[in-house]
Write an enzyme that holds these catalytic residues in place. Structure first.
Site, PDB file in Angstrom:
ATOM      1  N   TYR A 529      -7.479  89.283  -1.341  1.00 51.65           N
ATOM      2  CA  TYR A 529      -8.254  88.074  -1.642  1.00 51.65           C
ATOM      3  C   TYR A 529      -7.374  86.834  -1.506  1.00 51.65           C
ATOM      4  CZ  TYR A 529     -11.556  84.914  -3.879  1.00 51.65           C
ATOM      5  OH  TYR A 529     -12.413  83.870  -4.132  1.00 51.65           O
ATOM      6  N   SER A 610     -15.703  86.443   0.878  1.00 50.94           N
ATOM      7  CA  SER A 610     -15.618  85.063   0.419  1.00 50.94           C
ATOM      8  C   SER A 610     -14.291  84.464   0.883  1.00 50.94           C
ATOM      9  CB  SER A 610     -15.781  85.007  -1.101  1.00 50.94           C
ATOM     10  OG  SER A 610     -15.939  83.688  -1.545  1.00 50.94           O
ATOM     11  N   ASP A 692     -27.334  83.429   0.237  1.00 51.31           N
ATOM     12  CA  ASP A 692     -26.059  82.939  -0.292  1.00 51.31           C
ATOM     13  C   ASP A 692     -26.080  81.415  -0.291  1.00 51.31           C
ATOM     14  OD1 ASP A 692     -23.470  82.341  -1.007  1.00 51.31           O
ATOM     15  OD2 ASP A 692     -22.538  83.760   0.375  1.00 51.31           O
ATOM     16  N   HIS A 726     -24.397  85.277  -3.185  1.00 57.03           N
ATOM     17  CA  HIS A 726     -23.011  85.367  -2.736  1.00 57.03           C
ATOM     18  C   HIS A 726     -22.443  86.761  -2.947  1.00 57.03           C
ATOM     19  CE1 HIS A 726     -19.250  83.881  -1.341  1.00 57.03           C
ATOM     20  NE2 HIS A 726     -18.622  84.077  -2.489  1.00 57.03           N
TER      21      HIS A 726
END
Length: 757
Positions: A529, A610, A692, A726
Site C-alpha cells: 500500500y 486505491s 466509487d 470504494h
C-alpha cells in the site's frame, strides 16, 4: 466537472466517434519515440513520452462521465470480454469457497454498548446487507446469544426499492442532572445506495425500533450526499450537508456547519461555522468524556493539517484556537476526561520542551487553553527508531496503547488517577500478531475485549481487565474463537528485510509452506500500500489462505515507506517529491524474493488497491520485467487529473498539486503518462466500481483504454462492478466474485498448470 484540455494542447484534436480507438495517436507516439531515441538519454526518452501523452490529455475524458451511455457501453463490453477470456468467476470452485467464508455464520459478532444492550451488525447468506441487532452481556458471553433484530437492512431495501448498504450510525448521548449517562434512545442511521460514500441519514428510535419520519419531526438528510452530523441534544444537531453552491469544499465534503433545530427546515438552519473552499472538510461536534464536555470547530486545512477551536459545552464563552496556543497544525488530538491527548506528526519544540514525532502527550485542556506555555505536559509514549504507536483505547480508568516494534505488537497500560497517568507496564515482548482493543464501556468499566490473530491462526476474542495490566492479557477469558477457515498445516510465517535503493531496510512478512523450494518456482503474491500513514500489520486472511496458500502459493506483505509502520517519519519519507522511495522499497522486496529463491519474475504477481493501485500501476510501468502479473484495484493512475475528480483535492497533501510546479515530480509517477508503446507489459487485471465516489473509475477506465489503444490490450482484463463503492463490493456475493476473479487470473498467469479449469 470535466476540464477542457489546457490551451497549449488545444491543437490536439479531441477523440470522436463511439468506436474510435487511439491507434493513430499511439502510432504517433511510437513514431516520435523512434525518431528521437537515438538522440536522447533514457530519462529524456521517458520525458519525451510523457510530453506526448500530455499533449493527448483529454482524449479519454468521456470516461469521466460515470453513468454516460458511451462510457457504460464500453464498461459492459470490457466486463463481457474479461469473463469470456478468464471464465465466469461464479463457475469456479474458488467462488463457492470464498462465498462460503464470507457468508459463514462462524464469525465473531463484534459489539458496541449503548445503554443496557450490546449492538452488532451481522451479515450472512440470508442477510447479505445485514441485521443490526442487540443482546445483553450475559447472553453475549454464551455460545449462542439471543439476538433481537433492530433493523433488517435487506428487508428495508426491498420494502423501499433501494439497494441500501449500512454505513453506520451516530447515537444521541443523554445525561441526567448529575451527569450520569442515560440509556440512549435516538440515533442517526446512515444508509448508502449501492455502497457509495454518499449517504442518506435518518433519525431512528432505538426503543421503538422504527424510523422517525419528517412528518413526526424526525431529522432526515436526503438525497444521498457526503454529510456530517453531531448531536448537541435530542432536538438539536450540528450538520454539514450539500445545500447548494458554496456549501461543500473543493474536495466534496461539507464546508459549512449549521445548527439544526427539530421541526425546522435544514435549509433555514443558521450557519454557526464555516471554512474555506480549499479546506478538505469542516465539522462541528460535541465531545464528552468522564463528566467533561467540550464543543469543537474543526477545519481540516489539508489531509494532515487542521485548525481547531474549542470551548466548554454550555459556556457560550470564548472559542480558543489551539493552533494559536502553539499546537502544531499537523498534530492529532483527542479527549480523555479534561485532558487533551496530543500526537504530533513532526518533532515539536514547545515552551522549552522537545517532543518527538509520533509521541503521545497528555495535558490539561483548560490549562492549555488558558496558558499553554506553562501547562504541564506528560509524555505517555515516545517512539524509537523501530517502534511506533499504532493505536490507543481508553477504559474508565486506563489508556491501553498498541505499540509496534518492527511491525510486531505489544500492549502498554497507563492508569488514570489523581489528575495524571501512572505507568502500569508493558507486555515483555512484541509478537507477530494482529491486535484490536475494544473497551466494554469506557464510562463505567475497565473491562475490554481483546481480539488477536496471526497469519495462520484465526481471530479469537477474550475479555480482559485493564486493572490487571500486562499480566491480564495472558489470563484473559476467551469468549469467542473462529474455526480454521483454511488448511494451515505446514505453513510458516516469518519476517525478513530488503535493502532499498537508498540503503533503508524494508521489512516484509512472508507466509508460505515450510518445505517451499528455494528454486524460484513458487507462485507468489506480493501486496503493498505505502501511503496515508496506513500500516500493513499481521492478521488472518481466510480468502488469501483458502484461494492462494492452500494451493501452494506464497503470500508476501511489504511494509514500505509511506505507511505508518514506524510512525510519521516513515510516512513523510515518501510524500510528494519523495514518492519514488515507496516504489523503490517495493522493488527491493520483489528483488529480494527473487534473490532468495522464493520466486522468480514469471511467478511473481502483485496486487494493490486505491493508493496501492497507484503503487502497482507504477510497478507495472517502471519494472515490467520484474513481475508476471498485476492486479490493480480502484486505483489512482492519472496524476494530472486526480485533484479535479471527486475527493481527489483532499489528497494533494499526500501527492502534490498537479496544477503547480509539483507536476515536475508528479508526472514521474503518473502511470497513465508513463506507458510506452514499445514495451511489453505483464498481464493486467484492472478492477473498479461504478459507484466509487471516492476514487473516480475514470482512472481505471482510461489506463486500460490507453493500453488497448497502444495495441497492448491482449493481456489486459477489465472488470467494473456496478455497485460496491470504494471497497469494490457491496455484499458477500460481489466480494466473492472479485476475489475469485483476481485469484484465478493470478493462477492462470503465474502457474497455468495450477489454474482452475
Amino acid at each position: 466537472r470535466i476540464l477542457a484540455p489546457a490551451a497549449s494542447n488545444q491543437h490536439v484534436p479531441p477523440c470522436k466517434g463511439r468506436g474510435l480507438r487511439f491507434a493513430a495517436a499511439a502510432a504517433g507516439v511510437a513514431a516520435s519515440l523512434t525518431a528521437r531515441k537515438a538522440k536522447v538519454k533514457a530519462e529524456d526518452t521517458k520525458q519525451v513520452n510523457r510530453d506526448i501523452w500530455i499533449g493527448q490529455q483529454g482524449c479519454h475524458e468521456w470516461l469521466e462521465d460515470v453513468l454516460g451511455d458511451r462510457a457504460l457501453e464500453w464498461v459492459r463490453s470490457q466486463n463481457q470480454s474479461t469473463t469470456s477470456n478468464l471464465g465466469d468467476p461464479t463457475a469456479s470452485p474458488l467462488y463457492e469457497k470464498s462465498l462460503q467464508i464470507l457468508q459463514s455464520k462462524d464469525k465473531i459478532p463484534y459489539v458496541t454498548k449503548y445503554g443496557d444492550f450490546f449492538y452488532n451488525l451481522w451479515t450472512d447468506a440470508e442477510h447479505p446487507r445485514g441485521l443490526w441487532r442487540r443482546t445483553t452481556l450475559e447472553s453475549y458471553k454464551t455460545d449462542s446469544p439471543q439476538w433481537e433484530v433492530v433493523i433488517d437492512v435487506d428487508a428495508l431495501g426491498e420494502k423501499e426499492g433501494e439497494s441500501w448498504v449500512w454505513k453506520g450510525h451516530s447515537v444521541c448521548r443523554e445525561y441526567d442532572a448529575s451527569g450520569k449517562a442515560l440509556p440512549p434512545r435516538r440515533t442517526m442511521v446512515a444508509l448508502s445506495p449501492g455502497g457509495s460514500d454518499a449517504v442518506v441519514r435518518r433519525e431512528f428510535d432505538m426503543v421503538e425500533k422504527r424510523f422517525i419520519e419528517p412528518g413526526e419531526g424526525g431529522f432526515v438528510i436526503s438525497p444521498a450526499m457526503k454529510s456530517r452530523v453531531s448531536w448537541i441534544n435530542r432536538d438539536l444537531l450540528l450538520v454539514g450537508a450539500d445545500l447548494g453552491e458554496g456549501s461543500m469544499t473543493d474536495s466534496g465534503y461539507p464546508r459549512v456547519v449549521r445548527e439544526w433545530q427539530r421541526n425546522t427546515p435544514l435549509a433555514d438552519a443558521p450557519v454557526v461555522f464555516e471554512g474555506d473552499a480549499k479546506d478538505v472538510a469542516v465539522t462541528g461536534y460535541l465531545s464528552r468524556s468522564r463528566g467533561h464536555a467540550y464543543e469543537w470547530r474543526h477545519r481540516a486545512t489539508s489531509f494532515y493539517t487542521s485548525r481547531r477551536e474549542v470551548r466548554k459545552h454550555g459556556s457560550d464563552g470564548h472559542w480558543t484556537c489551539l493552533e494559536e496556543k502553539g499546537l502544531p497544525d499537523g498534530a492529532q488530538t483527542s479527549q480523555f476526561a479534561d485532558r487533551l491527548l496530543i500526537q504530533p506528526r513532526e518533532n515539536w519544540e514547545f515552551a522549552g520542551q522537545s517532543f518527538l514525532a509520533g509521541s503521545l502527550i497528555s495535558v490539561g485542556l483548560d490549562d492549555f487553553c488558558s496558558s499553554s506555555s506553562t501547562a504541564e505536559m506528560q509524555v505517555l509514549f515516545q517512539p524509537s527508531q523501530r517502534t511506533s504507536l499504532s493505536n490507543f483505547s481508553d477504559t474508565k480508568n486506563y489508556l491501553i496503547l498498541e505499540v509496534m516494534d518492527t511491525v510486531k505488537n505489544r500492549l502498554q497500560f497507563w492508569r488514570w488517577a489523581n489528575g495524571s497517568f501512572q505507568d502500569e507496564g508493558t507486555e515483555p515482548s512484541a509478537q507477530i500478531r494482529g491486535t484490536s482493543v475494544m473497551p466494554l464501556d469506557d464510562e463505567d468499566s475497565d473491562d475490554y475485549f481483546l481480539v488477536t490473530s496471526t497469519f495462520t491462526k484465526p481471530r479469537s476474542m477474550s475479555l480482559a481487565d485493564a486493572a490487571c495490566g500486562p499480566s491480564g492479557v495472558q489470563v484473559a477469558t476467551t469468549l469467542k474463537s473462529l474455526p480454521e477457515q483454511f488448511n494451515a498445516a505446514g505453513l510458516t510465517a516469518f519476517q525478513s528485510e530488503a535493502r532499498s535503493a537508498d540503503g533503508t531496510l524494508i521489512p516484509y512478512f512472508c507466509i508460505c509452506h515450510e518445505a517451499l523450494p528455494r528454486d524460484g518456482s513458487t507462485p507468489t503474491l506480493l501486496y503493498g500500500y505505502g501511503g496515508f500513514e496506513i500500516s500493513q500489520t499481521p492478521g488472518y486472511n481466510a480468502l488469501v489462505g483458502s484461494g492462494w496458500l492452500e494451493k501452494g502459493g506464497c503470500y508476501v506483505i511489504a511494509n514500505i515507506r509511506g505507511g505508518g509502520e514506524f510512525g510519521p517519519g516513515w510516512h513523510r519519507a515518501a510524500l510528494k517529491e519523495n514518492r519514488q522511495k515507496a516504489y523503490d522499497d517495493f522493488i527491493a522486496v520483489a528483488e529480494d524474493l527473487v534473490a532468495t529463491g522464493i520466486t522468480s519474475p514469471q511467478h511473481l504477481g502483485i496486487r494493490g488497491g486505491s493508493n496501492g493501485g497507484l503503487l502497482v500501476g507504477n510497478m507495472m510501468v517502471q519494472r515490467p520485467d520484474l513481475f508476471g502479473a498485476v492486479v490493480c484495484a480502484v486505483p489512482l493512475l492519472d496524476m494530472k487529473r486526480f485533484s479535479h475528480l471527486l475527493a481527489g483535492a483532499s489528497w494533494m497533501a499526500e501527492y502534490g498539486n498537479p496544477d503547480t510546479e509539483d507536476w515536475e515530480f508528479l508526472q514521474r509517477y503518473s502511470p497513465y503518462h508513463n506507458l510506452d508503446p514499445s514495451v511489453n507489459y505483464p498481464p493486467l487485471l484492472m478492477t473498479t466500481s461504478t459507484k466509487d465516489d471516492r476514487v473516480h473509475p475514470y482512472h481505471a477506465r482510461s489506463f486500460v483504454k490507453r493500453l488497448q489503444d497502444m495495441g497492448n490490450g491482449d493481456a489486459v482484463f477489465y472488470y467494473e462492478n456496478i455497485e460496491g463503492g470504494h471497497g469494490g463490493a457491496a455484499d458477500a456475493k460481489q466480494a466473492a466474485y472479485v476475489t475469485s476473479l483476481y485469484q484465478n487470473f493470478l493462477w492462470k498467469m503465474l502457474s497455468p498448470s495450477s489454474a482452475q479449469p
